[in-house]
Structure formats: structure tokens, C-alpha cells
Enzyme design. Structure first.
Site, PDB file in Angstrom:
ATOM      1  N   THR C  95     -17.917 -27.687  25.748  1.00 18.08           N
ATOM      2  CA  THR C  95     -16.726 -26.980  25.663  1.00 18.08           C
ATOM      3  C   THR C  95     -17.122 -25.540  25.875  1.00 18.08           C
ATOM      4  O   THR C  95     -17.582 -24.746  24.844  1.00 18.08           O
ATOM      5  CB  THR C  95     -15.935 -26.907  24.339  1.00 18.08           C
ATOM      6  OG1 THR C  95     -15.595 -28.251  24.189  1.00 18.08           O
ATOM      7  CG2 THR C  95     -14.816 -26.076  24.252  1.00 18.08           C
ATOM      8  N   LYS C 171      -9.389 -28.067  28.093  1.00 12.34           N
ATOM      9  CA  LYS C 171      -9.886 -28.483  26.936  1.00 12.34           C
ATOM     10  C   LYS C 171      -9.726 -27.491  25.937  1.00 12.34           C
ATOM     11  O   LYS C 171      -9.300 -27.700  24.802  1.00 12.34           O
ATOM     12  CB  LYS C 171     -11.311 -28.725  27.074  1.00 12.34           C
ATOM     13  CG  LYS C 171     -12.232 -28.541  26.012  1.00 12.34           C
ATOM     14  CD  LYS C 171     -12.237 -29.898  24.941  1.00 12.34           C
ATOM     15  CE  LYS C 171     -12.863 -29.743  23.732  1.00 12.34           C
ATOM     16  NZ  LYS C 171     -12.788 -30.888  22.765  1.00 12.34           N
ATOM     17  N   LYS C 240     -15.004 -20.876  17.406  1.00 15.57           N
ATOM     18  CA  LYS C 240     -15.447 -20.450  18.561  1.00 15.57           C
ATOM     19  C   LYS C 240     -14.353 -21.110  19.805  1.00 15.57           C
ATOM     20  O   LYS C 240     -14.208 -19.986  20.444  1.00 15.57           O
ATOM     21  CB  LYS C 240     -16.731 -21.136  18.917  1.00 15.57           C
ATOM     22  CG  LYS C 240     -17.255 -20.888  20.082  1.00 15.57           C
ATOM     23  CD  LYS C 240     -18.377 -21.928  20.576  1.00 15.57           C
ATOM     24  CE  LYS C 240     -17.640 -23.271  21.149  1.00 15.57           C
ATOM     25  NZ  LYS C 240     -18.386 -24.444  21.947  1.00 15.57           N
TER      26      LYS C 240
END
Lengths: 301, 301, 301, 301
Positions: C95, C171, C240
Site C-alpha cells: 500500500t 486500495k 499512514k
């Protein structure tokens, strides 16, 4: 005193002119040379690079648009840092990021160079009239040199602390507080207007009462009349400072929901085509438009 | 002039005293009779009910806590509306809802009674010193009577419009704007504090620059020092006004995201046990606590 | 097929093991070598660097923590990009940011290397059970190679588009949507709990009705029971991804006020000392704590 | 069983028809009599007032639009409460406020009448197909009567607790959670669309992965295609439930910032002229419009 001055935008040009008129020997540099001509006419020397402006100076001022420009004139090719004499002082008046100021402080300390951050509150007319409010931070020995010079350029010099980046943070906080006033006035004018109260009358009533600080008067008038052009402080610059505020706050671990709200206002306006031609007080358009008090920004003409 | 005065809280008592001292014949009423004694000592007559205070008056003032109290003294048993002489004037200085003022305006018009809304900005010390900022709205003929009296009670009287409820809306907008300042200062002090800048120094720097309006100074000092007791304007009263603002805005079809943010701050504090013992500037505790700059409200001692 | 696999965290190790068990020749690399031992025991080759894992491979997978790690193993010293055979394919399952994927796509295209982004939804147990949901994007010719391999690793492979970074965006959007569920459940459990409804009963009722998607069940149970340890997906990793979502949205000019709300929740928790030891569903603690339904995060034991 | 049924909107008519088809003796009432004709044709008796529908019934159902309608048919002239036999049961399926349900519970208890709240999740087609999800709350003795009947009307009956108003709160929470999905999808589709990913493709990808609950599919499709007409559940009804949720949460002392965000979306749309002709999923228009992905609501045709 022998002074270098880099960055002759509307703010920088006004400040540099004041330094010339105060009798200093001023060596100016601007990326677009034409902007240096009025200074030359007034007695300034025009340098070919930031390094040339800095190389024999006691003090170099910079007043540029953003971190990238600041890094270029300071650490880039023919930049200031490589040309400054040992002990010479760099006073940065630009609204740059806290991180950029911290980085410069570290590098200057290691190089034996002096650095004071001194960002300002005020528009170009205030700069010309020596009416700026200046926030200064740096080591005491450096401030001893900087403050008397800064006092020639504004109506007050506030000492923030010994870490130069603290002055940049206070500047960002100040702009955050202005953006909060703009958002507040947008919502206030929307609700007043829909209740049949002329927003301009609302602003008069409130600024004649407790809300008598200049930003309420200046922005209140712009917002009540929906006059967002021409820009006094352009929307993209305001958005940049909002971004720097949020980045600094995130690094410090501070949620700022009001700054986040304003952030989304900027993004909305930019997506509707509002940009450098508008004043940042156009942030209030979002509240006005959501209430049906104005066309959305991109549909106004 | 023969004046009735209903509601002798800290604001009402100070204003009524000024009317006595200005030489008017004042008939006062308060639900808790003991609060009328200082007025009696100064020469006021103490009435047994709002109706008694109103029945022979040229003008009746009311200054009570909320809509319920206002409805009780105005339209309740032995209330003002049933006792006023034809043509007599009711000046409401309370911060009541826009809807309540609209309702009263309609009922008074139908009954041939005069009604002016005249809510105020200022704390009890300002009331005592005749330094209030007064917002007044009502029909011109009614304002002609009201304004000279109001001018004896404050430093300025702003005329909002001919619909009494508009003055109430402006008052709610003003308190919304104050709550926005409180939230702004909370976020600002949190970010400054975590960067090692004393929040009190931040407030000094900013209020010495552009943010020189009284609310920044007053609330800035309270928030920077986290001194939220004793209350100047209590948190539940601030919450009530925020609620009235949002209700009025919803009725007008105006989203006010900043007022919504403050609304959630109030709810958070109330759930943490903060209430009437705290000043409404404790709203700033949320930003400070979220940043780890303060214990959450309910864990402070 | 000859496969390189870089990054043996809990996700990567499970995926790599599946590739070994499917009969591929797998060359694995991990910064901390000990994590490679179970793979070696299962028949994998252990490489000394990303370059060694990549140099003779048909396909190299990467599954690392963030942009920095991705850049290091891809473009750093002894990195994948410098070792890949012409025509070989790099499948990134990490990711990472949209910008990082865009940058890699450009550089690989110029270098004649193939690149597919294939981030996944699912926790380590889903990875081990080949139950991942995989989002893949890349040029058709590259997807032709990648998809059959990816189908061995998950329960579905969704093709997003031809630009690899689009899979990364999907995502991030998916994780944003999960964070929205967490915030929603936090507010829902707070209001239910204060009304005397057991939050766990609320979750049962709703997930037995329309809210029957796995995230409501999984996070609902964690939040209703306030069980945020041990982490399934740690809070700093969730933070994050929230940051990457907001950066990508800002670059696209999209305000996401709900993502901004979640952002502030993360900052609040981090300032209260909540970190890698907690699951990101602890975001719900903010709503619970603000309602007085839980101690603030840092005061829980 | 002898059943009264009051309120034959699209939901009520479908439910009442199911009761008739299950063989009960059903006495129906609707303010607009024409809507009762299909029921009469199916064998129901048409009553002249709520009282007539209730007077000889074992159980009376109500399914009306809001608190005002509920109060009118229950406590108004010729209302249910004055006509019910001692021991008879009133099942309220309407989405009314928590406070209204609490008030009715108190009054019915004092009058010796039985009361169960049983609001439902599902649209008219689900009601017709006996696929509703029903949330029921009331005293055990009352639930013993109500649940077997409710099981004839839906696919599941969840027992919330013994206080009827708790079922109403769960219903409001459920609608809040749906509104959160709508806002989430609005922001998600905006960011995808501006990145060149067809929002409909995004919805397919995500609902084929973990987001496989019906609301994501139903609302995802509507939002991705920006098809907000005709309404399945109209925007003003969604706004009403949002308002009831916030009122209930405020009474409980719970801040719900996500519900507040949605509240402002509703206000924005209403100010732009969006109303009963639109589905409440039009809330997503705000995010799409702010991103420049759609015209503002009032400028679409």
C-alpha cells in the site's frame, strides 16, 4: 549598513525600497530582472544572482513565495548560503514552512552563519508604509543585529523565541486565525442575508461593537459585498499557508479541525476554477453558496 | 419615565440600577425576591409579579435567562402582556430564540402593544459601567421611544431593522463569532504550546498585532492560562446560544459547519462533567486536550 | 515460474509461502533475515539482496511497509529495478502512495520493465488462506502475466485500469471506507451505550439486518467491546493510509471532509500515546471518549 | 386475530396487505381515504377514524410519517389511545423520535395499555415481500404478543430491549449508518472519478470485495450514476431522521460529528432546491459537486 535583498515581489519591493530610503547600501536580486529597475532608480545596486547580492553584505534579506523559491535562492546554485561572509546574517521574511526554517537553522549553525526568521503580517501597502507587524525569532546575538533593522520596516517587532522556526509557526498560526475569521464571516453573512439583514449592515454592527479588529473590517466588507477580485492576498497563497499550518500541526501531533474545514473550502474552490485571480477571502463563498446566497464560485462571472 | 424591570440576574440588576440612578421611577420584579433588595435600597419599587411591574409603566424591560423564563414573565400567569397599558412598550434584552421573538412580535402587534428586541453584548461589569453594545430592532415608532433609553445603558445602540427578531439573530451571530474565536484560540494555543512557544506569549504577540479586538485579549488570556473558573459567561449558557444559533440557521436553510464543530465541543465537555461552574471559553479545552496539552476536562481538578 | 519475493512481514510471508506451495521457484529477501527461515524450510531460496531475488526472476513481488521501504528495495542500492531482466515483471502489492506508483510506472516504462500494482484487502489470516481481495492495474500485456499468478493468491482479482497507480488509489479508497465504518460504529456505539443499549447487542442487531458486510462484524465487535489490542492492522499504518488518501485527494482537487475527520482522530490518539500496539479501530475511542463512554485513550490500562 | 392498521402510505399499505393475506381481520384507516380502497378490495374493513380502527382490535399497528402524524392518530381527536380496549396492544412501526416513544410508553403504562415500538429497515418492495428487518422493543408480556405477528411481516425481528423507545433509537442509528455510507460513497466516487476511474467500476470492485452489504450496492449504483430520481426514500425524510438522531444524541450527551457533517449536507441541498422529488442518496451530490464532478444540485436538470 551593507544589505542584500533577494525577492522583489510586491512585498519585497516595498521593503527593499524602505531600506534604500533609510540610507543603506542595498544590493537587490530578483529572478525577473525588470522588477529591480525601480530599486535601481532609487539608488540600489542590482545583483546578477543571490550570491552576488549576498557576498559582501552584512545582512541579507529574503522575501520569496514559497519553500521551493527559498531553497533555490538560499542553497541553490549561486545561492546565498555559499556566498555569505562568516558571521553575516540572513533574515528570512518569507512565509516558509516550519521544517524549512528548522533545516536552514541547522545548516547555518553548522556553517557558522547567522539566521533570523522574521515573517510579517500586512499587505503591500502596509509594507510600503512601514506598518508591518513583524514576528522575529533567532539566537539572541543574531536578534541584536536584526531587530534594529526590522524596526525600520514595521510598526512592531515581536520576539517569539530563540528557534527561528518558531517565528514561522506564529506566522502560520496568524494566517490560520485570519482564515478562521473569513470562514466565520462567511457563515455569519449567509445566515444574516437569508434572514433579510443586509450582510454589510451586519458587519457594520459587529465591527462597531466588540469585533473591531482590522481583519473583521477588511474581510467583512469584502465578504458582505462578495467582492473577491482583485486579490489582496491570493487564494493559492492562502491555500499554501493552510497546508503548511496543517503539516506543521501534524508533525507536532495537533488536530486542528477548524483548519481542516478551511482546507476543504480551498479544495472546493480550486475544483471550481477559483485561483490566483481571487482573494483568499473567497473562502467565504463556500458558506454563502451552500446557503444559496451566492452562485457557486465557478458560475459567478 | 415610569419603568418596569423584570429579571434581576447579574446583568439585569446592573442595568436596572442604572435606570434608577438616571432618575426613572423603576418597578422591579425578580423571581427570587432577595435580589431586589439592593434596588429597593437605591429607590426602586419592588413589584409582586411581572404584571405589577408592568401595569402602570410606560416601558417594561425584561432580562431573563432563556425562552422558558421569557415566556413565563411575558405570557404566563400575572405576566407582562396581560397587564401592559395600550401603547406601552416592552423592551426585551434577553438572549432568546429568533422564533420566540417572532412569536411575541406577532402577538403584541395583534394586541396593540409595542415591542422592541434589544439584546446586548457585554458582561455584568460592562452593564454596570454603561458600556454595553446594544442591538435594537423594532418598528420605527417603537424605536423612537426605546433608543434614547437604551443610549443611557450602553456605549452604542445599533439599529438592526424593523423586525424585532433580527436583533436576536444578530446577537446569536455575535455569540457564534465569539465561540469561533474561542475554538480558534484553542487550536492555536495547542499548536504553539507543543512547539515550545508559551501560549500566553503567542496571545501577546497576536493581540499586539492585528488581532487586537477585546475578545482575543480576554479569551486568549483565559485559554493560554487554562483558567476557566469562575465563569464570566457560563458554559451552559454558551451552549444554549449555540443551540439557538443552529436552530435559527436550520430554519433559514443555512449550514454552519463551524457552529456545528463548536456544538460537538459543548457536548463533549458536558459529557465530561463540565458545566455551570466553568466559563464557556472552556470550549478550548477540547483542542488542548486532543493535542495532549491538557488533561481532559473531567480529569482536571 | 521463477519468482522473486521481497518483503516478508506478516502479509508478505503468508503470500510467499503460498507461492512456494504452488510449486514456483521462489527467491525471497527480507531486511531482517530471520523472517526468511520458515520460507527456506519450505523450499524457498534466500537471496542476499532485492537485486539477487530479482536478477533471474520472471516476476518479482514486493510487499513492504511504506513508500520509503518500497523506494529502497526498488530503486536503492542492490535494488530490483537495476537487476530485473528486460521484460521481467514487477508486481507491487504494497500500500504505497499514488505518486510513488506513478513515478515507478514512468521509470519502468522508460527502462522497458513491466509493472503491475496489485494491492490487497485482507489480513494475514486471509493472505494465508488465499482469501485476499486483490486490486490490479497495469498495461494489458503485463496483466496477462500477472493475473493468473494473483488468482493463486486471493479469492478475486479486480482489474482497475491500465495505469498501475489507479489500483493504489482504489486500495486507499477502500481503507478510507473502512475508516469511515470505524468512525460510524464509534458514534453509534456511544449513543447506544448512553441510552442503555449494550453496544454489542446493537452490533448484533445491525449486522443481522442490512449491515452484514464483514467490516461491520469485525470492527463492530472490537469497538463494542473496546478491545483494541493486539492490533490486526496497527493504528500507525491506518494513519499512514489516511494521510496517503488525503494527499492523493488533494492532488486531484477533492475535499474529503470525512477523511479529514478521521485524520484528526488519528492525531488525537497519537497525542494520547496510542500507537503501534493498538488496532486502528481504536479510532472509535475518540467518539466513545467524547461521549464519556470510555476513558480517553491514554488513561486506559 | 382482530387487527387495526392506521397509515396506508407505501410502507403501511404493503404491510397491511400482508396482514390481510395472512388471514387476519384487518380494520384500516388512512387520512386520505382513497388509499384504503385496494385493501378493501382484498377484504379489509375501512374504518372512519383511528378510533374506529382500534376500538375492537386486539392489536393496532401504526405506520405514519412523523411525530406530528403519530401524535394525531394516537392522542388526537378520535385517536387510538382513547379507543383501545384495556390490555390491547399498539405496535408502532413509524420512525418517530425517541422522545415521542418515551412519552407514549409513559402514558400507555399509566392507562393500562400495551405498547411495542417496532420500526423497520427496508423499502416498500421489501415490505411487500415480507423481507423487512424489524427492530422491536417493549415489555416482555407485550413482545410475546407482538413478535409472532411481526415475524409474519419481515425476515427477522430483533429484540432491542424492554423500553420501546430503544427500538426507535436503533432505527435512527441504522439510518445514521446508512447516511454515513452515502457520504462515504460520495467522497469515494469523487476521488475515483477525478483520477479517471469510472465510479461505477469503483463500486463494482469494492462491493465484490469486502463492501458487499446491500447498502453499498444500492447506494453505490445510484451515486456512481448520479441517479437521484425518483426517490426510494425521499431526501426530506432522510433529513428528518438525521434531525431526530442529533436531537436524541444531544439529549444523551453524545457528539456525533459525522452526523453533523451529514446534517450540513442536507441543509445545503435544501437551500439549492433539492427536496421531496429526490432520493436521500443525493447527499452524495455535495461531495461530487465540491470536487467539480457534478454541477451543484440546483443546476442539474
Amino acid at each position: 549598513m551593507k544589505i542584500g535583498f533577494v525577492g522583489l515581489g510586491s512585498m519585497g519591493a516595498a521593503i527593499a525600497m524602505n531600506l534604500v530610503e533609510s540610507g543603506h547600501e542595498v544590493h537587490v536580486f530578483n529572478r525577473t530582472p525588470a522588477r529591480a529597475e525601480p530599486l535601481r532608480a532609487a539608488g540600489a545596486h542590482v545583483a546578477a544572482s543571490p550570491a552576488h547580492a549576498a557576498e559582501s553584505a552584512d545582512v541579507v534579506f529574503t522575501m520569496v513565495a514559497d519553500d521551493a523559491a527559498h531553497a533555490a535562492v538560499t542553497f541553490g546554485e549561486a545561492g546565498i548560503a555559499g556566498a555569505l561572509r562568516p558571521g553575516a546574517l540572513h533574515i528570512s521574511m518569507s512565509t516558509i514552512s516550519v521544517a524549512a526554517a528548522q533545516d536552514q537553522a541547522t545548516r547555518y549553525r553548522e556553517a557558522g552563519l547567522a539566521f533570523v526568521s522574521a515573517p510579517v503580517f500586512g499587505r503591500p501597502d502596509a509594507a510600503a508604509a512601514r506598518k508591518l507587524f513583524i514576528m522575529a525569532a533567532g539566537e539572541d546575538a543574531h536578534l541584536t543585529v536584526a531587530v534594529p533593522l526590522l524596526e525600520q520596516l514595521g510598526q512592531s517587532v515581536g520576539i517569539v523565541g530563540t528557534d527561528p522556526s518558531q517565528a514561522n509557526l506564529v506566522k502560520l498560526i496568524g494566517n490560520f486565525m485570519l482564515s478562521a475569521i473569513i470562514e466565520t464571516l462567511g457563515e455569519a453573512c449567509a445566515v444574516a442575508g437569508k434572514a433579510g439583514i443586509d450582510p454589510m449592515r451586519l458587519v457594520e454592527l459587529l465591527t462597531s461593537a466588540n469585533f473591531n479588529a482590522p481583519p473583521y473590517k477588511i474581510y467583512g466588507s469584502l465578504i458582505a459585498s462578495q467582492q473577491f477580485q482583485p486579490p489582496g492576498f491570493s487564494l493559492p497563497l492562502g491555500q499554501k499557508d493552510n497546508r503548511l499550518m496543517l503539516v506543521a500541526a501534524e508533525a507536532l501531533g495537533v488536530p486542528m479541525p477548524l483548519a481542516s474545514l478551511v482546507r476543504d473550502r480551498f479544495l472546493t474552490l480550486r475544483s471550481q476554477g477559483i485561483g490566483a485571480a481571487h482573494d483568499w477571502s473567497a473562502v467565504a463563498l463556500c458558506a454563502l453558496s451552500d446557503a444559496g446566497m451566492s452562485k457557486p464560485a465557478h458560475l459567478r462571472t
